[in-house]
Design an enzyme around this catalytic site. Structure first.
Site, PDB file in Angstrom:
ATOM      1  N   HIS A 148      -7.728  -5.178   9.488  1.00 19.69           N
ATOM      2  CA  HIS A 148      -7.528  -4.689   8.245  1.00 19.69           C
ATOM      3  C   HIS A 148      -5.839  -5.849   8.377  1.00 19.69           C
ATOM      4  O   HIS A 148      -5.352  -5.595   8.893  1.00 19.69           O
ATOM      5  CB  HIS A 148      -7.008  -3.566   7.815  1.00 19.69           C
ATOM      6  N   ASP A 180       0.504  -1.059  -0.359  1.00 12.05           N
ATOM      7  CA  ASP A 180       0.258  -0.176   0.195  1.00 12.05           C
ATOM      8  C   ASP A 180       0.845   1.428  -0.258  1.00 12.05           C
ATOM      9  O   ASP A 180       1.945   1.109   0.537  1.00 12.05           O
ATOM     10  CB  ASP A 180      -0.784   0.103   1.034  1.00 12.05           C
TER      11      ASP A 180
HETATM   12  P1  PGA Z   1       2.069  -1.361  12.814  1.00 11.87           P
HETATM   13  O1  PGA Z   1       0.865  -1.328  11.613  1.00 11.87           O
HETATM   14  O2  PGA Z   1       3.016  -2.881  12.052  1.00 11.87           O
HETATM   15  O3  PGA Z   1       2.196  -0.355  12.487  1.00 11.87           O
HETATM   16  O4  PGA Z   1       1.683  -1.982  13.911  1.00 11.87           O
HETATM   17  C1  PGA Z   1      -0.102  -2.810  11.209  1.00 11.87           C
HETATM   18  C2  PGA Z   1      -0.993  -2.803  10.628  1.00 11.87           C
HETATM   19  O5  PGA Z   1      -1.775  -1.359  10.246  1.00 11.87           O
HETATM   20  O6  PGA Z   1      -0.597  -3.155   9.473  1.00 11.87           O
END
Ligand code: PGA
Length: 242
Positions: A140, A69
């Protein structure tokens, strides 16, 4: 349930274990197509990969990568763009060919065309061999927020308030966090031959508990992984604390 679960002590062990899986993948196929993720979770994995590269254990020279993304509206050189993150955290420190690294273009004039082309490029490369994933506190994967159809392909998404809040730690204020992103779709992610999901820390414990024990539902995007034949979850003790 086919998900393979590896329980590790802490973040460092999670990162090391994940780096072993990635290095094995590249050793088995030096021209592997990797699916890469950003955020706090994979930073340790990238540090381990740089170490292994410096030790001569792995070369990325024939590897192709596609990231999950990118924020809409942030130029590739913006210090909170995922393009910038990947350069800083991995690409600038290993022998990967930058022409073989791909992220969605968050400032494309025609976003619809951009998402279609991104999906097409992944397909033309032959699909992703190994996809690294994190999980949001809301379940998500990529930026596919709750309610995203399991059939979705790469698309423009509106970020959840909870996601913008979680990510506001990297910005001066929440108002600076983009409202939209381009994300690989859920079907795009599910097309990967192998998926490695990294989960660390107490803040992810509820999400991990729901993933393991809950139903498969579009209300909780990560639950789709239960339908995939080759998923490995590497999670630490704190992530198992719910
Ligand atoms: P993070 O995000 O690794 O910063 O916790 C993971 C995600 O939102 O998929």
């Amino acid at each position: 349930m086919t998900m393979n679960i590896i329980k590790v002590k802490n973040y460092d062990e999670m990162s090391k274990k994940a780096s072993e899986l990635v290095v094995n993948q590249i050793k088995n196929n030096p021209s592997s197509i990797l699916g890469l993720a950003t955020g706090s979770t994979p930073e340790g994995l990238y540090l381990e990969l740089i170490k292994k590269y410096n030790n001569g254990e792995v070369s990325f020279k024939d590897v192709t990568s596609f990231n999950l993304d990118e924020y809409v509206g942030l130029a590739p050189d913006h210090d909170q763009s995922y393009n910038y993150y990947m350069n800083e955290k991995l690409f600038n420190h290993v022998d990967i060919d930058k022409n073989k690294t791909h992220l969605p273009n968050g400032i494309a004039e025609d976003l619809q065309q951009e998402v279609e082309q991104y999906e097409q490029k992944i397909a033309e490369a032959g699909g992703i061999d190994l996809q690294i994933l994190g999980i949001g506190t809301n379940g998500h994967i990529g930026f596919n927020e709750p309610g995203t159809p399991f059939t979705s392909r790469t698309h423009v998404v509106e970020l959840d308030e909870s996601t913008r809040e979680a990510n506001s730690r990297f910005f001066a204020s929440i108002d600076d966090v983009p409202t939209h992103a381009i994300s690989s779709g859920i079907a795009t992610i599910m097309n990967s031959k192998q998926i490695v999901l990294l989960v660390s820390g107490k803040s992810k414990a509820e999400a991990l508990h729901r993933l393991i024990n809950g139903d498969i539902s579009e209300d909780f995007p990560a639950s789709v992984l239960k339908n995939h034949p080759n998923v490995t979850i590497i999670a630490d003790e704190e992530a198992f604390s719910a």
